[in-house]
Design a protein around this motif. Sequence first.
Motif, PDB file in Angstrom:
ATOM      1  N   TYR A  87       0.624   5.423   0.263  1.00  9.29           N
ATOM      2  CA  TYR A  87      -0.241   6.555   0.593  1.00  9.29           C
ATOM      3  C   TYR A  87       0.434   7.877   0.199  1.00  9.29           C
ATOM      4  CZ  TYR A  87      -3.039   3.370   3.458  1.00  9.29           C
ATOM      5  OH  TYR A  87      -3.851   2.346   3.892  1.00  9.29           O
ATOM      6  N   PRO A 133      -0.535   5.319   6.423  1.00 15.46           N
ATOM      7  CA  PRO A 133      -1.994   5.240   6.587  1.00 15.46           C
ATOM      8  C   PRO A 133      -2.527   6.133   7.697  1.00 15.46           C
ATOM      9  CG  PRO A 133      -0.901   3.231   7.380  1.00 15.46           C
ATOM     10  CD  PRO A 133       0.115   4.024   6.663  1.00 15.46           C
ATOM     11  N   ALA A 154      -4.093  11.620   4.391  1.00 13.94           N
ATOM     12  CA  ALA A 154      -3.511  10.603   3.511  1.00 13.94           C
ATOM     13  C   ALA A 154      -4.588   9.898   2.688  1.00 13.94           C
ATOM     14  CB  ALA A 154      -2.737   9.573   4.332  1.00 13.94           C
ATOM     15  N   THR A 155      -4.246   9.629   1.423  1.00 20.19           N
ATOM     16  CA  THR A 155      -5.111   8.843   0.541  1.00 20.19           C
ATOM     17  C   THR A 155      -4.309   7.662  -0.014  1.00 20.19           C
ATOM     18  OG1 THR A 155      -4.538  10.193  -1.387  1.00 20.19           O
ATOM     19  CG2 THR A 155      -6.486  10.846  -0.122  1.00 20.19           C
ATOM     20  N   LEU A 156      -4.991   6.548  -0.184  1.00 18.60           N
ATOM     21  CA  LEU A 156      -4.341   5.345  -0.704  1.00 18.60           C
ATOM     22  C   LEU A 156      -4.305   5.432  -2.230  1.00 18.60           C
ATOM     23  CD1 LEU A 156      -3.106   2.564  -0.222  1.00 18.60           C
ATOM     24  CD2 LEU A 156      -5.427   1.609  -0.234  1.00 18.60           C
ATOM     25  N   ASP A 176       0.845  -1.200   0.000  1.00 26.09           N
ATOM     26  CA  ASP A 176       0.000   0.000   0.000  1.00 26.09           C
ATOM     27  C   ASP A 176       0.882   1.254   0.000  1.00 26.09           C
ATOM     28  OD1 ASP A 176      -2.328  -1.476   0.058  1.00 26.09           O
ATOM     29  OD2 ASP A 176      -2.565  -1.362   2.233  1.00 26.09           O
TER      30      ASP A 176
END
Length: 819
Positions: A497, A512, A517-519, A495
């Motif tokens: 971010y 995270p 924060a955005t994935l 992942d």
Amino acid sequence: MKHLLLALLLLPRLLLAQTGTLRGTVRDEQRRPVPFASVVLPAARLGATADAEGIFEIAGVPAGPARLVASAVGYTTATQPVTVAAGAVLEINFMLAPAPAALTDVVVTGVSRATEVRRSPVPIATLGRREISLNANTNVIDAAVRGIPGLSAVTTGPNVSKPFIRGLGYNRVLTLYNGLRQEGQQWGDEHGVEVDGYDIERVEVVKGPASLLYGSDAVAGVVNLLPALPSGPEGQLQGDALAEYQSNNGLAGNSLGLNYQKNGFQTSFRASHRLARDYRNAVDGLVYNTGFQELTLTGMAGVSKPWGSSHWYLTLYDNRQEIPDGSRDSLSRRFTRQVLESGPDDIKNRPLVRDEELNSYAIAPLHQRIRHYRVFTKTQVRLGGGELHLLLGAQQNQREEFNHPTAPAQPGLALRLSTFTYDVRYHLPTWHGLETSVGSNGMGQLNRHQNATDFPIPNYNLLDAGGFLLLKKPFGKLEVSGGLRYDTRLVTWSDFYVAPDPATGFDGAGGPGTVGATLQFPAFRQRYQGVSASLGASFVATERLTLRANLARGYRAPNIPEIGSNGLDPGAHIVYLGNRSFQPEFSWQQDVGLLWHQTELDASVELFHNYVQNFIYQARLLNANSQPVVIVPGNTTYQFQQAAARLYGLEASLNWRPAALPWLAWNSSAAFVNGENAEPTVPEHLAEAARYLPLIPPLRARTELRATLPARAGRLTGTYFRASVDGSAPQNRFYALDNTETATAGYALLGLGAGTTFTSRAGRSVAQLIVQVDNVLDTAYQAHLNRLKYFEYYASSPTGHLGIYNPGRNVGVKVLVPF
């Protein structure tokens, strides 16, 4: 103990006895010496330079069969098979003809062992240093494009050229530097090849997937850039100094090369520097932000002994490369520059670029910097009657793209790609004429974002491995070769971010738990695998006529942007969107060739057909109203698509030297490829617009007439004059959906050149002078594969010209001083 001592005392003599010496002369067809000709054994990495009388000697040649190659500026390359006896001196005499003929060239790329071009069922083309030197090029790929039919390049300005073979490019073309795969973010439109063009002695191009030595990323073919071998008398330091100037962009290039060899030890070093300002054409004037500064250092050290050879290479490449965005004033058509960030920036209301900026060699704040470091070793060992070849390499590519005008030290894109490569092959002893080779190669990659604000692709890990079996067997005039290969590739990332960075005011990599924060890249893990195969034959129908045919199945795993991209590439001004469900590409290619070779005439015709399953390509993203989607203002948005594709075409060449006029040579070539979407996935009313594939070059032809003055007593030798015409037909077969591409007009470019070699009274070469004028008539044109053609922000122009045009007239002067 006595026997052991005796063996130790005799060991040097025994090793010496396993080698022989080659000695001889190089002359022209009038039996006159060809001074300073190069004579090499490519497989053994040994060579020498003939003296002023054309006499050469190569000591320490391993016993056994080999191929000896002689070449000189202004003459054909000649090849002779030799069998060296231990402790013996073998006399070899060469006769060179003063006209280019490539069909008898010996190649090492794409084949298990050194092979003549005309005996290989796999389509292979070559370009030597002589032809590279005679042209005024800004990079080695452009030099190869001029001389090899079927090879083209997608360009972004004069110093960024990505090789395409028969209409396919990017990760479908594997670029090698002396056999080591070149890994430097080649998925990007504005990412060039990080190689010193002054250091390249020879270019070998494999067309199509028939070579099974390389696996994925070679489905369209291979471009191998080969540096020069050390040459010259043993125990003497040899070298050359080069200076070059080109008028169109004020390019100033300098290079110093040194080499030394003695008792099997070989070493070489080269340092090259080039800088250029903005280039010019008749429509745009000086094109803002197309200059560059480039420094390259290359070193090699190794040994060549009776047991084999081992060489170590180290290269350092540093390039500051400007990339234009094409913004202009709507009325004057003068270029403008960005001074605000993308949010408040008004593309159509930027300040004009000052004249002093257009004429300056200083690199603008908005540019990219590429540093590439490469270290590798190549070893060949004679083992069990066969040969073991081992290549181990490590390279690191650091790419920064600076696109923030208010924070010029802050890179938008900052990637560090580390690649570790291995390649091991064993050529078994020949058994009843059957040549067998087995091997494995692969790589591991880690790509990591550094201090960046834009993230077009994720951080990823890649493991790639493959194994192959190659067979070749002659049956009289018929030679059959083929093989199988299996590849597997594992791609993973975690992942990733993205979050606002209060310290810089821009986005940055986050976790995270980071505020805001955005994935951007969800975790991914996928294994790709595929089988490749090839079967072909060459038939020497007569001494002059050779026929060949090949059927091959190729495989390519999707690259990272195709499956994982989700962001802006600031240098390309494109937002890329990938598709995680893509499957590998598989291609079926058929090749048929006819080659004619005689003293006065060389001719060849190559036909091919290629069907690609799961073909991946870019297309503009539209919304529900069929309007282009804009995610980042001032940048276009592309989403990768997958369908079936069909490509077919031909290449032809004709090289003629009339017997009545031995000083005259006429060389012509042509290449055509057509690429069609064999499985359109668009609505029926859009099918015609999506019929053709993007980035397909038009029909292209080149013809050259060259006159070389007969050798006479005096201080000038090898004097020549040349005239050439490069022509491209109109390209009306283009990917028209969403205005991704537009039609391109045809054009013809006239070139003139001349050169000579100054010699001392003793007959030794003092300096070589080359003058070349390209686009003599200053023709305004746009190449179909020139990306700058689409750098336009207006629907119309008061001049009637849209986009950026290719360079205009260019006068190049090059001086080479050997010592």
